[in-house]
Design a protein around this motif. Structure first.
Motif, PDB file in Angstrom:
ATOM      1  N   MET A 203     -12.366  -0.188   8.733  1.00 48.47           N
ATOM      2  CA  MET A 203     -11.256   0.508   9.420  1.00 48.47           C
ATOM      3  C   MET A 203     -10.147  -0.456   9.832  1.00 48.47           C
ATOM      4  SD  MET A 203     -12.602   1.872  13.111  1.00 48.47           S
ATOM      5  CE  MET A 203     -14.198   2.476  12.634  1.00 48.47           C
ATOM      6  N   ASN A 204     -10.507  -1.714  10.138  1.00 47.61           N
ATOM      7  CA  ASN A 204      -9.454  -2.688  10.464  1.00 47.61           C
ATOM      8  C   ASN A 204      -8.573  -2.927   9.255  1.00 47.61           C
ATOM      9  OD1 ASN A 204     -10.456  -2.878  12.976  1.00 47.61           O
ATOM     10  ND2 ASN A 204     -11.391  -4.893  12.733  1.00 47.61           N
ATOM     11  N   PHE A 251     -10.832  11.010   4.896  1.00 46.06           N
ATOM     12  CA  PHE A 251     -11.281   9.680   5.338  1.00 46.06           C
ATOM     13  C   PHE A 251     -11.566   8.779   4.132  1.00 46.06           C
ATOM     14  CE2 PHE A 251     -15.738   7.915   6.113  1.00 46.06           C
ATOM     15  CZ  PHE A 251     -15.306   6.601   6.243  1.00 46.06           C
ATOM     16  N   HIS A 252     -12.248   9.328   3.107  1.00 44.70           N
ATOM     17  CA  HIS A 252     -12.560   8.487   1.932  1.00 44.70           C
ATOM     18  C   HIS A 252     -11.311   8.202   1.089  1.00 44.70           C
ATOM     19  CE1 HIS A 252     -16.798   7.973   2.601  1.00 44.70           C
ATOM     20  NE2 HIS A 252     -16.772   9.180   3.113  1.00 44.70           N
ATOM     21  N   ALA A 253     -10.324   9.105   1.148  1.00 40.91           N
ATOM     22  CA  ALA A 253      -9.045   8.837   0.457  1.00 40.91           C
ATOM     23  C   ALA A 253      -8.367   7.638   1.125  1.00 40.91           C
ATOM     24  CB  ALA A 253      -8.153  10.075   0.519  1.00 40.91           C
ATOM     25  N   ILE A 254      -8.459   7.581   2.453  1.00 48.14           N
ATOM     26  CA  ILE A 254      -7.856   6.449   3.182  1.00 48.14           C
ATOM     27  C   ILE A 254      -8.629   5.162   2.895  1.00 48.14           C
ATOM     28  CG2 ILE A 254      -7.595   5.531   5.537  1.00 48.14           C
ATOM     29  CD1 ILE A 254      -6.590   8.466   6.179  1.00 48.14           C
ATOM     30  N   HIS A 259      -6.392  -1.731   1.115  1.00 52.35           N
ATOM     31  CA  HIS A 259      -6.250  -2.801   0.121  1.00 52.35           C
ATOM     32  C   HIS A 259      -6.884  -4.103   0.607  1.00 52.35           C
ATOM     33  CE1 HIS A 259      -4.482  -4.566  -3.431  1.00 52.35           C
ATOM     34  NE2 HIS A 259      -4.147  -5.601  -2.690  1.00 52.35           N
ATOM     35  N   PRO A 260      -7.873  -4.661  -0.112  1.00 52.23           N
ATOM     36  CA  PRO A 260      -8.598  -4.062  -1.236  1.00 52.23           C
ATOM     37  C   PRO A 260      -9.388  -2.822  -0.781  1.00 52.23           C
ATOM     38  CG  PRO A 260      -9.299  -6.359  -0.820  1.00 52.23           C
ATOM     39  CD  PRO A 260      -8.368  -5.989   0.250  1.00 52.23           C
ATOM     40  N   PRO A 261      -9.624  -1.872  -1.685  1.00 47.06           N
ATOM     41  CA  PRO A 261     -10.218  -0.590  -1.292  1.00 47.06           C
ATOM     42  C   PRO A 261     -11.649  -0.707  -0.785  1.00 47.06           C
ATOM     43  CG  PRO A 261     -10.074  -0.757  -3.679  1.00 47.06           C
ATOM     44  CD  PRO A 261      -9.363  -1.959  -3.135  1.00 47.06           C
ATOM     45  N   CYS A 262     -12.023   0.225   0.094  1.00 42.13           N
ATOM     46  CA  CYS A 262     -13.405   0.333   0.571  1.00 42.13           C
ATOM     47  C   CYS A 262     -14.028   1.513  -0.151  1.00 42.13           C
ATOM     48  CB  CYS A 262     -13.450   0.619   2.064  1.00 42.13           C
ATOM     49  SG  CYS A 262     -12.738  -0.662   3.070  1.00 42.13           S
ATOM     50  N   VAL A 263     -14.947   1.228  -1.044  1.00 45.27           N
ATOM     51  CA  VAL A 263     -15.591   2.306  -1.808  1.00 45.27           C
ATOM     52  C   VAL A 263     -16.951   2.572  -1.180  1.00 45.27           C
ATOM     53  CG1 VAL A 263     -16.338   3.060  -4.095  1.00 45.27           C
ATOM     54  CG2 VAL A 263     -14.399   1.484  -3.858  1.00 45.27           C
ATOM     55  N   TYR A 264     -17.062   3.687  -0.482  1.00 44.85           N
ATOM     56  CA  TYR A 264     -18.318   4.000   0.209  1.00 44.85           C
ATOM     57  C   TYR A 264     -19.154   5.020  -0.552  1.00 44.85           C
ATOM     58  CZ  TYR A 264     -16.558   1.519   4.349  1.00 44.85           C
ATOM     59  OH  TYR A 264     -16.096   0.566   5.218  1.00 44.85           O
ATOM     60  N   MET A 265     -18.490   6.019  -1.152  1.00 47.11           N
ATOM     61  CA  MET A 265     -19.241   7.046  -1.888  1.00 47.11           C
ATOM     62  C   MET A 265     -19.549   6.510  -3.288  1.00 47.11           C
ATOM     63  SD  MET A 265     -17.088  10.413  -0.694  1.00 47.11           S
ATOM     64  CE  MET A 265     -17.938  11.631  -1.686  1.00 47.11           C
ATOM     65  N   ASN A 266     -20.692   6.911  -3.843  1.00 49.21           N
ATOM     66  CA  ASN A 266     -21.009   6.514  -5.216  1.00 49.21           C
ATOM     67  C   ASN A 266     -21.152   7.772  -6.099  1.00 49.21           C
ATOM     68  OD1 ASN A 266     -23.541   7.562  -4.706  1.00 49.21           O
ATOM     69  ND2 ASN A 266     -24.538   5.571  -4.513  1.00 49.21           N
ATOM     70  N   ALA A 294     -19.426   5.925   6.349  1.00 49.97           N
ATOM     71  CA  ALA A 294     -19.094   4.716   5.597  1.00 49.97           C
ATOM     72  C   ALA A 294     -20.282   4.258   4.745  1.00 49.97           C
ATOM     73  CB  ALA A 294     -18.674   3.626   6.570  1.00 49.97           C
ATOM     74  N   GLY A 295     -20.703   5.124   3.846  1.00 49.64           N
ATOM     75  CA  GLY A 295     -21.826   4.827   2.961  1.00 49.64           C
ATOM     76  C   GLY A 295     -22.005   6.005   2.018  1.00 49.64           C
TER      77      GLY A 295
END
Ligand code: ATP
Ligand code: DP6
Length: 387
Positions: A203-204, A251-254, A259-266, A294-295
């Motif tokens: 989130m930071n 939330f996952h779109a954000i 940048h760099p992206p946080c990819v939590y969903m698989n 966040a997972g």
């Protein structure tokens, strides 16, 4: 010597907290809403003991000794001790060293809100130890933002507040747990390993780099919070589910706009979301809502009347060879029913076996509680269970 043991629940947000305006005080950039989950299957348990005989202070989490230097732990301790020092009779006890021992009965740091349950439990135990009587949500917030919502049971809103000192950034109950007694939760655990980047880091990074997050906080969440409160109050499941799924996706779109992206969903997470949309479409109304933190693990909200059919749908789409007693946690074995008609009507996509590790079935529950005994520490302040 004084000893207190508490338990505290996890909570799963339906309007997500993502982004802080103050890192030290843990002040969010938007309100959030969650349901507190029953402690029958997921909870943190913490014993805190203080004694003039302890030569040092120590902290164990899940049987492993931890540093007491962590900024958030120090902040929680300092704040509670500051409040406790207002009572002169506490002066001596405040000089004693303390022993903290905590255990989670579910995976830690895997995106299953362990920090929420853990810090809600810690501050409830500390406040009871020192006789501090104040709103505990603001204290739990200093450990982990989402922890402030685990202080209370039922449907809870964390009000972001506007005071620079954070005094109005607190959680409040919207409705108690009994308000919507038919509500159930299925947690589909895709992966319970420690996640790649924590919510704090993610989130930071979003606040620093995403343009979408500002739009969400200012223009989307305020309206959504009003609508969600109304959907909960009137038990409008269709609306509740629509907002819950849209908010999870935003939330996952954000997270991806970061940048760099946080990819939590698989891929499994996306397959679960596809299955729920196909089911809702087949029913002509939203019968199930998914939400992802966040997972990759999915949390499904649904009414009790849908559970048997949705479980058989999950079993069809995500076959498992794991022994039922380990795979289905909290699920009465007679609850499953055949989904043959559904399978035919929905033209279901069957995934490869064992994409889900296990499923937890639970409901909305109560907030943090003090136990009468059942301590995790021996009389000399050492953990009863070590690994
Ligand atoms: N019972 C506990 N007592 C005290 N601290 C805890 C406890 N459980 C977890 N924590 C703290 O929370 C950290 C895990 O938080 P983190 O946000 O990484 O994961 P999570 O809460 O499981 O996932 P998420 O917040 O994304 O749902 C642990 O490393 C520990 O510092
Ligand atoms: C995706 C979330 O679960 C994020 C939780 O973040 P944390 O409360 O773990 O973050 P910190 O305040 O930095 O400790 C959404 C939510 O619970 O609202």
């Amino acid at each position: 010597m004084k000893v207190v043991t508490c338990i505290a629940p996890v909570n799963i947000a339906v309007i997500k907290y993502w982004g802080k305006r103050d890192e030290d005080l843990i002040l969010p950039i938007n309100d959030s809403i969650s349901a507190t989950l029953s402690m029958d299957h997921m909870c943190a348990k913490t014993t805190i003991m203080c004694s003039p005989d302890f030569e040092d202070s120590k902290f164990w989490l899940n049987g492993v000794e931890q540093s007491l230097e962590s900024k958030r732990l120090v902040n929680c301790l300092q704040e509670i001790k500051r409040l406790a020092s207002a009572e002169p009779s506490n002066a001596e006890m405040l000089r004693w060293n303390i022993r903290i021992c905590s255990e989670n009965n579910f995976p830690t740091a895997a995106g299953l809100a362990s920090s929420a349950a853990g810090y809600a439990c810690l501050v409830t135990a500390l406040a009871n130890l020192y006789g501090v009587k104040t709103d505990l949500s603001a204290l739990a917030r200093r450990g982990s933002g989402s922890a402030c919502r685990s202080i209370y049971g039922g449907w809870v809103q964390w009000h972001m507040g506007c005071n620079p000192d954070g005094s109005d950034s607190i959680a409040r109950v919207i409705e108690p747990s009994i308000h919507w007694p038919e509500m159930r939760i299925l947690v589909l655990v895709v992966n319970d390993a420690r996640k790649k980047y924590s919510s704090t880091t993610g989130m930071n990074r979003s606040v620093a780099t995403s343009d979408l997050i500002k739009h969400r906080a200012c223009n989307v969440v305020p309206k959504r919070v009003t609508e969600m409160r109304e959907a909960i109050k009137t038990k409008d499941f269709n609306k509740f589910a629509e907002i819950t799924m849209k908010d999870s996706n935003q939330f996952h779109a954000i997270a991806l706009d970061t940048h760099p992206p946080c990819v939590y969903m698989n891929d499994t997470s996306h397959a679960i979301s596809d299955m729920i949309h196909a089911y809702n479409e087949h029913k002509g109304v939203n019968k199930v809502a998914y939400t992802f933190d966040a997972g990759p693990n999915a949390c499904l909200y649904l009414l009790e009347s849908e559970v048997a059919e949705v479980l058989s749908l999950i079993n069809e789409c995500f076959p498992s060879t794991v022994a039922k007693s380990d795979y289905l946690r909290g699920i009465p074995l007679n609850i499953e029913k055949s989904s043959d008609d559904l399978k035919f009507a929905m033209n279901l996509q069957v995934n490869e076996p064992n994409l889900l590790k296990y499923i937890i079935y639970t409901k909305v529950g109560e907030g943090a509680q003090v136990l009468d005994g059942d301590h995790l520490l021996t009389m000399v302040g050492l953990p009863k269970n070590t690994i």
